[in-house]
Scaffold this motif. Structure first.
Motif, mmCIF file in Angstrom:
data_model
loop_
_atom_site.group_PDB
_atom_site.id
_atom_site.type_symbol
_atom_site.label_atom_id
_atom_site.label_comp_id
_atom_site.label_asym_id
_atom_site.label_seq_id
_atom_site.Cartn_x
_atom_site.Cartn_y
_atom_site.Cartn_z
ATOM 1 N N ASN A 77 74.585 -38.002 -19.420
ATOM 2 C CA ASN A 77 73.167 -37.711 -19.198
ATOM 3 C C ASN A 77 72.827 -38.107 -17.774
ATOM 4 N N ILE A 78 72.123 -37.234 -17.080
ATOM 5 C CA ILE A 78 71.680 -37.579 -15.733
ATOM 6 C C ILE A 78 70.165 -37.456 -15.653
ATOM 7 N N SER A 79 69.558 -38.367 -14.934
ATOM 8 C CA SER A 79 68.142 -38.294 -14.598
ATOM 9 C C SER A 79 68.076 -37.973 -13.119
ATOM 10 N N TYR A 80 67.169 -37.066 -12.775
ATOM 11 C CA TYR A 80 67.086 -36.637 -11.381
ATOM 12 C C TYR A 80 65.639 -36.345 -11.007
ATOM 13 N N ILE A 81 65.364 -36.490 -9.734
ATOM 14 C CA ILE A 81 64.019 -36.257 -9.208
ATOM 15 C C ILE A 81 63.824 -34.752 -9.030
ATOM 16 N N THR A 82 62.725 -34.232 -9.578
ATOM 17 C CA THR A 82 62.447 -32.792 -9.485
ATOM 18 C C THR A 82 61.364 -32.469 -8.461
ATOM 19 N N SER A 83 60.628 -33.475 -8.018
ATOM 20 C CA SER A 83 59.589 -33.227 -7.027
ATOM 21 C C SER A 83 60.225 -33.081 -5.640
ATOM 22 N N PRO A 84 59.569 -32.375 -4.731
ATOM 23 C CA PRO A 84 60.177 -32.136 -3.417
ATOM 24 C C PRO A 84 60.310 -33.381 -2.553
ATOM 25 N N TYR A 85 59.511 -34.413 -2.843
ATOM 26 C CA TYR A 85 59.587 -35.653 -2.080
ATOM 27 C C TYR A 85 60.059 -36.762 -3.007
ATOM 28 N N TYR A 86 60.943 -37.611 -2.516
ATOM 29 C CA TYR A 86 61.593 -38.608 -3.364
ATOM 30 C C TYR A 86 60.939 -39.978 -3.340
ATOM 31 N N LYS A 87 59.893 -40.182 -2.585
ATOM 32 C CA LYS A 87 59.260 -41.494 -2.503
ATOM 33 C C LYS A 87 58.167 -41.623 -3.566
ATOM 34 N N ALA A 88 58.013 -42.826 -4.107
ATOM 35 C CA ALA A 88 57.084 -43.071 -5.215
ATOM 36 C C ALA A 88 55.632 -42.786 -4.844
ATOM 37 N N ASN A 89 55.234 -42.996 -3.610
ATOM 38 C CA ASN A 89 53.837 -42.794 -3.244
ATOM 39 C C ASN A 89 53.477 -41.311 -3.103
ATOM 40 N N THR A 90 54.401 -40.415 -3.388
ATOM 41 C CA THR A 90 54.109 -38.979 -3.311
ATOM 42 C C THR A 90 54.075 -38.329 -4.689
ATOM 43 N N ILE A 129 70.998 -28.741 -9.465
ATOM 44 C CA ILE A 129 70.478 -30.094 -9.305
ATOM 45 C C ILE A 129 71.168 -30.667 -8.070
ATOM 46 N N ASN A 130 70.389 -30.969 -7.053
ATOM 47 C CA ASN A 130 70.962 -31.560 -5.849
ATOM 48 C C ASN A 130 71.476 -32.947 -6.158
ATOM 49 N N LEU A 131 72.689 -33.252 -5.716
ATOM 50 C CA LEU A 131 73.237 -34.581 -5.966
ATOM 51 C C LEU A 131 72.371 -35.670 -5.337
ATOM 52 N N SER A 132 71.676 -35.334 -4.254
ATOM 53 C CA SER A 132 70.817 -36.321 -3.590
ATOM 54 C C SER A 132 69.620 -36.703 -4.449
ATOM 55 N N SER A 133 69.329 -35.958 -5.522
ATOM 56 C CA SER A 133 68.191 -36.266 -6.388
ATOM 57 C C SER A 133 68.584 -37.049 -7.642
#
Length: 136
Positions: free
Chosen positions: A86-99, A63-67
């Motif tokens: 507990n950690i929540s992290y972004i799993t999609s390759p792009y971190y912006k909501a519109n993607t 899990i990348n810390l940046s996510s």
């Protein structure tokens, strides 16, 4: 990774798992649960899940810390309770909501004697910084 982990020295972890580190990446802390290992580096969280009777087969997940976008903690109570983060992290390759961002969550349990406050604080600072950067 569930269960009661125990802290392992950075030197021992580097000897055994150093080949999995990226160039310039360093282990900050790590834990072992029987055969499984959890590493916190300066760039990611790495989960080693040894499988099978001999433990030769191993799944490695990062899990990348940046996510990391959210962190919660539960300290141990009276009795046999463990502490958990507990950690929540972004799993999609792009971190912006519109993607079309997708998020996942992972729970890590620690022994009662391990003070999770320092680790929680470090992860929360990362999550806060990531949140601020995403919402600029």
């Amino acid at each position: 990774m569930l269960g009661n982990m125990s802290e392992v020295s950075v030197e021992d972890l580097t000897k055994e798992y150093g080949a999995y580190l990226m160039e310039g990446e360093t282990i900050q802390t790590g834990f072992r649960l029987v055969r499984d290992v959890l590493l916190f580096t300066d760039k990611r969280i790495i989960d080693f899940d040894k499988q099978g009777a001999t433990g030769q087969k191993m799944r490695v997940d990062s899990i990348n810390l940046s996510s990391v976008i959210h962190v919660s903690a539960e300290t141990s109570g009276f009795g046999l309770d463990d502490s958990e983060i507990n950690i929540s992290y972004i799993t999609s390759p792009y971190y912006k909501a519109n993607t079309g961002v997708s998020v996942s969550e992972k729970k890590f349990e620690f022994p009662k004697k391990y003070n999770i406050q320092v680790l929680y604080k470090q992860l929360q600072e990362i999550a806060y910084e990531n949140h601020e950067n995403l919402n600029k």
